[in-house]
Design a protein around this motif. Structure first.
Motif, PDB file in Angstrom:
ATOM      1  N   ASP A  36       0.843  -1.192   0.000  1.00  0.00           N
ATOM      2  CA  ASP A  36       0.000   0.000   0.000  1.00  0.00           C
ATOM      3  C   ASP A  36       0.886   1.253   0.000  1.00  0.00           C
ATOM      4  O   ASP A  36       1.613   1.497   0.967  1.00  0.00           O
ATOM      5  CB  ASP A  36      -0.907  -0.006   1.224  1.00  0.00           C
ATOM      6  N   PRO A  37       0.850   2.052  -1.049  1.00  0.00           N
ATOM      7  CA  PRO A  37       1.716   3.251  -1.114  1.00  0.00           C
ATOM      8  C   PRO A  37       1.455   4.237   0.012  1.00  0.00           C
ATOM      9  O   PRO A  37       2.366   4.951   0.438  1.00  0.00           O
ATOM     10  CB  PRO A  37       1.367   3.871  -2.476  1.00  0.00           C
ATOM     11  N   ALA A  38       0.207   4.286   0.494  1.00  0.00           N
ATOM     12  CA  ALA A  38      -0.127   5.248   1.545  1.00  0.00           C
ATOM     13  C   ALA A  38       0.560   4.916   2.870  1.00  0.00           C
ATOM     14  O   ALA A  38       0.779   5.802   3.702  1.00  0.00           O
ATOM     15  CB  ALA A  38      -1.643   5.291   1.739  1.00  0.00           C
ATOM     16  N   LEU A  39       0.902   3.649   3.065  1.00  0.00           N
ATOM     17  CA  LEU A  39       1.524   3.236   4.326  1.00  0.00           C
ATOM     18  C   LEU A  39       3.048   3.271   4.286  1.00  0.00           C
ATOM     19  O   LEU A  39       3.697   3.146   5.323  1.00  0.00           O
ATOM     20  CB  LEU A  39       1.066   1.822   4.699  1.00  0.00           C
ATOM     21  N   GLN A  40       3.609   3.449   3.101  1.00  0.00           N
ATOM     22  CA  GLN A  40       5.065   3.430   2.972  1.00  0.00           C
ATOM     23  C   GLN A  40       5.759   4.523   3.787  1.00  0.00           C
ATOM     24  O   GLN A  40       6.757   4.240   4.465  1.00  0.00           O
ATOM     25  CB  GLN A  40       5.463   3.529   1.492  1.00  0.00           C
ATOM     26  N   PRO A  41       5.281   5.774   3.760  1.00  0.00           N
ATOM     27  CA  PRO A  41       5.935   6.806   4.586  1.00  0.00           C
ATOM     28  C   PRO A  41       5.879   6.487   6.077  1.00  0.00           C
ATOM     29  O   PRO A  41       6.856   6.735   6.810  1.00  0.00           O
ATOM     30  CB  PRO A  41       5.146   8.081   4.257  1.00  0.00           C
ATOM     31  N   LEU A  42       4.730   5.955   6.536  1.00  0.00           N
ATOM     32  CA  LEU A  42       4.608   5.592   7.945  1.00  0.00           C
ATOM     33  C   LEU A  42       5.599   4.503   8.328  1.00  0.00           C
ATOM     34  O   LEU A  42       6.283   4.592   9.361  1.00  0.00           O
ATOM     35  CB  LEU A  42       3.184   5.134   8.236  1.00  0.00           C
ATOM     36  N   ILE A  43       5.708   3.477   7.492  1.00  0.00           N
ATOM     37  CA  ILE A  43       6.640   2.385   7.755  1.00  0.00           C
ATOM     38  C   ILE A  43       8.080   2.889   7.724  1.00  0.00           C
ATOM     39  O   ILE A  43       8.910   2.511   8.571  1.00  0.00           O
ATOM     40  CB  ILE A  43       6.446   1.259   6.724  1.00  0.00           C
ATOM     41  N   PHE A  44       8.387   3.770   6.767  1.00  0.00           N
ATOM     42  CA  PHE A  44       9.738   4.327   6.670  1.00  0.00           C
ATOM     43  C   PHE A  44      10.103   5.087   7.932  1.00  0.00           C
ATOM     44  O   PHE A  44      11.182   4.873   8.518  1.00  0.00           O
ATOM     45  CB  PHE A  44       9.824   5.243   5.455  1.00  0.00           C
ATOM     46  N   ASN A  45       9.239   5.980   8.385  1.00  0.00           N
ATOM     47  CA  ASN A  45       9.527   6.780   9.578  1.00  0.00           C
ATOM     48  C   ASN A  45       9.611   5.910  10.828  1.00  0.00           C
ATOM     49  O   ASN A  45      10.463   6.147  11.700  1.00  0.00           O
ATOM     50  CB  ASN A  45       8.446   7.851   9.758  1.00  0.00           C
ATOM     51  N   LEU A  46       8.741   4.904  10.914  1.00  0.00           N
ATOM     52  CA  LEU A  46       8.744   4.026  12.086  1.00  0.00           C
ATOM     53  C   LEU A  46      10.044   3.235  12.174  1.00  0.00           C
ATOM     54  O   LEU A  46      10.698   3.208  13.226  1.00  0.00           O
ATOM     55  CB  LEU A  46       7.543   3.080  12.018  1.00  0.00           C
ATOM     56  N   PHE A  47      10.439   2.611  11.074  1.00  0.00           N
ATOM     57  CA  PHE A  47      11.643   1.785  11.094  1.00  0.00           C
ATOM     58  C   PHE A  47      12.907   2.632  11.185  1.00  0.00           C
ATOM     59  O   PHE A  47      13.892   2.213  11.795  1.00  0.00           O
ATOM     60  CB  PHE A  47      11.692   0.884   9.860  1.00  0.00           C
ATOM     61  N   LEU A  48      12.885   3.821  10.594  1.00  0.00           N
ATOM     62  CA  LEU A  48      14.040   4.716  10.720  1.00  0.00           C
ATOM     63  C   LEU A  48      14.232   5.141  12.167  1.00  0.00           C
ATOM     64  O   LEU A  48      15.359   5.152  12.683  1.00  0.00           O
ATOM     65  CB  LEU A  48      13.855   5.943   9.825  1.00  0.00           C
ATOM     66  N   SER A  49      13.123   5.475  12.829  1.00  0.00           N
ATOM     67  CA  SER A  49      13.197   5.874  14.238  1.00  0.00           C
ATOM     68  C   SER A  49      13.699   4.730  15.105  1.00  0.00           C
ATOM     69  O   SER A  49      14.576   4.915  15.966  1.00  0.00           O
ATOM     70  CB  SER A  49      11.823   6.335  14.727  1.00  0.00           C
ATOM     71  N   MET A  50      13.159   3.539  14.876  1.00  0.00           N
ATOM     72  CA  MET A  50      13.587   2.375  15.652  1.00  0.00           C
ATOM     73  C   MET A  50      15.060   2.060  15.414  1.00  0.00           C
ATOM     74  O   MET A  50      15.797   1.724  16.345  1.00  0.00           O
ATOM     75  CB  MET A  50      12.708   1.166  15.285  1.00  0.00           C
TER      76      MET A  50
ATOM     77  N   LEU B 230      17.482   4.178  14.440  1.00  0.00           N
ATOM     78  CA  LEU B 230      18.334   5.196  15.044  1.00  0.00           C
ATOM     79  C   LEU B 230      18.400   5.049  16.557  1.00  0.00           C
ATOM     80  O   LEU B 230      19.465   5.209  17.164  1.00  0.00           O
ATOM     81  CB  LEU B 230      17.820   6.593  14.665  1.00  0.00           C
ATOM     82  N   VAL B 231      17.257   4.735  17.183  1.00  0.00           N
ATOM     83  CA  VAL B 231      17.238   4.517  18.629  1.00  0.00           C
ATOM     84  C   VAL B 231      18.099   3.314  18.993  1.00  0.00           C
ATOM     85  O   VAL B 231      18.853   3.332  19.979  1.00  0.00           O
ATOM     86  CB  VAL B 231      15.795   4.327  19.127  1.00  0.00           C
ATOM     87  N   ASN B 232      17.984   2.262  18.195  1.00  0.00           N
ATOM     88  CA  ASN B 232      18.784   1.058  18.423  1.00  0.00           C
ATOM     89  C   ASN B 232      20.277   1.356  18.327  1.00  0.00           C
ATOM     90  O   ASN B 232      21.067   0.953  19.198  1.00  0.00           O
ATOM     91  CB  ASN B 232      18.391  -0.013  17.408  1.00  0.00           C
ATOM     92  N   ILE B 233      20.674   2.065  17.274  1.00  0.00           N
ATOM     93  CA  ILE B 233      22.090   2.390  17.082  1.00  0.00           C
ATOM     94  C   ILE B 233      22.591   3.300  18.197  1.00  0.00           C
ATOM     95  O   ILE B 233      23.654   3.059  18.793  1.00  0.00           O
ATOM     96  CB  ILE B 233      22.307   3.065  15.711  1.00  0.00           C
ATOM     97  N   LEU B 234      21.830   4.356  18.493  1.00  0.00           N
ATOM     98  CA  LEU B 234      22.250   5.314  19.517  1.00  0.00           C
ATOM     99  C   LEU B 234      22.337   4.654  20.881  1.00  0.00           C
ATOM    100  O   LEU B 234      23.317   4.850  21.620  1.00  0.00           O
ATOM    101  CB  LEU B 234      21.270   6.486  19.556  1.00  0.00           C
ATOM    102  N   GLY B 235      21.334   3.855  21.252  1.00  0.00           N
ATOM    103  CA  GLY B 235      21.334   3.200  22.555  1.00  0.00           C
ATOM    104  C   GLY B 235      22.508   2.260  22.731  1.00  0.00           C
ATOM    105  O   GLY B 235      23.187   2.270  23.771  1.00  0.00           O
ATOM    106  N   ASN B 236      22.772   1.453  21.712  1.00  0.00           N
ATOM    107  CA  ASN B 236      23.884   0.509  21.808  1.00  0.00           C
ATOM    108  C   ASN B 236      25.238   1.208  21.789  1.00  0.00           C
ATOM    109  O   ASN B 236      26.167   0.789  22.489  1.00  0.00           O
ATOM    110  CB  ASN B 236      23.803  -0.510  20.661  1.00  0.00           C
ATOM    111  N   LEU B 237      25.354   2.281  21.026  1.00  0.00           N
ATOM    112  CA  LEU B 237      26.610   3.037  21.018  1.00  0.00           C
ATOM    113  C   LEU B 237      26.860   3.690  22.375  1.00  0.00           C
ATOM    114  O   LEU B 237      28.009   3.757  22.837  1.00  0.00           O
ATOM    115  CB  LEU B 237      26.576   4.098  19.916  1.00  0.00           C
ATOM    116  N   LEU B 238      25.810   4.171  23.025  1.00  0.00           N
ATOM    117  CA  LEU B 238      25.950   4.762  24.360  1.00  0.00           C
ATOM    118  C   LEU B 238      26.409   3.715  25.374  1.00  0.00           C
ATOM    119  O   LEU B 238      27.224   4.013  26.259  1.00  0.00           O
ATOM    120  CB  LEU B 238      24.632   5.390  24.801  1.00  0.00           C
TER     121      LEU B 238
END
Length: 266
Positions: free
Chosen positions: A20-34, A36-44
């Motif tokens: 569904d093209p309408a859900l692609q931006p939502l999925i992109f932002n959700l997985f990007l946020s997750m 980045l949080v994963n990378i930042l948390g583990n690096l800390l």
């Protein structure tokens, strides 16, 4: 007729979570946020342990390796998914797909092994506190990490080499956001009986053995803690299972057991 590796296969198609093209931006932002949080948390975590000498203990040594492995595992899958969504493409090259399969298997297996190793570390800390620094010495910790990495590498390379011998038909759609081994094997028209058997055997090894080790460790931990006469001693023992409290030196409990975990890295 079965042939060797189908060299004409140039790419696979990753269908992702939804078309569904309408859900692609939502999925992109959700997985990007997750991601980045994963990378930042583990690096800390890695930075905190590296910069504080009080955290140079066996448990935190394993925790740093687990954090690094988690970064590598997520980086093996998520970036390609984000790029595909951003470019509105579903393709991944044949070589890229096999490489992704190999890395996911290596880091996924290594993560399971590290969790079992950390459970064993807590078992030694609580059930054999006076011998903890002798048992969990730097040499043993290095051997445990090296052995976990070795068997994970063997698993990833073995499955990747087995996939290389398969031939594929024209329908190369993978109903996932990353190249999953079982789905790739399903796309093949070669005899994949050995590949499927190998998947089940390795799944039992990398799933069953670490899980059994974790259960064994924590059953003995709970049993040991419940035998302690004082509630304070029980609380101190359970606190050593928490990585945030593992470097504390609570001293001896009412039964005379020293539950401290000492630094073995100067």
């Amino acid at each position: 007729m079965e042939t060797g590796n189908q060299t004409t296969v140039s790419e696979f198609l990753l269908l992702g979570l939804t078309e569904d093209p309408a859900l692609q931006p939502l999925i992109f932002n959700l997985f990007l946020s997750m991601y980045l949080v994963n990378i930042l948390g583990n690096l800390l975590i890695i930075l905190a342990v590296s910069s504080d000498s009080h955290l140079h203990t066996a448990l935190y040594y394993f925790l740093v390796n687990l954090s690094f492995t988690d970064i590598c595992l997520s980086s093996s899958m998520i970036p390609k998914m984000l790029v595909n969504i951003l470019t509105q493409s579903q393709s991944i090259t044949y070589t890229g797909c096999l490489t992704q399969v190999c890395f996911v298997l290596i880091f996924g297996g290594l993560e399971n092994c590290l969790l079992a190793v950390m459970a064993y570390d807590r078992y030694v800390a609580i059930c054999h506190p006076l011998r903890y620094t002798v048992i969990m010495n730097p040499c043993l910790c290095g051997l445990l990490i090296s052995f976990s990495l070795l068997i994970s590498l063997m698993d990833g390379l073995l499955h990747s080499l087995m996939v290389l011998r398969l031939s594929f038909c024209t329908n190369l759609e993978i109903p996932h956001f990353f190249c999953e081994l079982a789905q790739i094997i399903k796309l093949s028209f070669s005899d994949n009986f050995i590949d499927n058997i190998l998947i089940y055997i390795v799944a039992c090894i990398f799933g069953g053995v670490p899980c059994s080790g974790i259960i064994f460790s924590y059953v003995h931990i709970v049993s040991s803690v419940l035998r302690m006469p004082s509630s304070g001693g029980k609380h101190k023992a359970f606190s050593t299972c928490d990585s945030a409290n593992a470097v504390a030196i609570p001293g001896p409990d009412a039964s005379g057991n020293n539950l401290s975990t000492h630094s073995w890295v100067s």
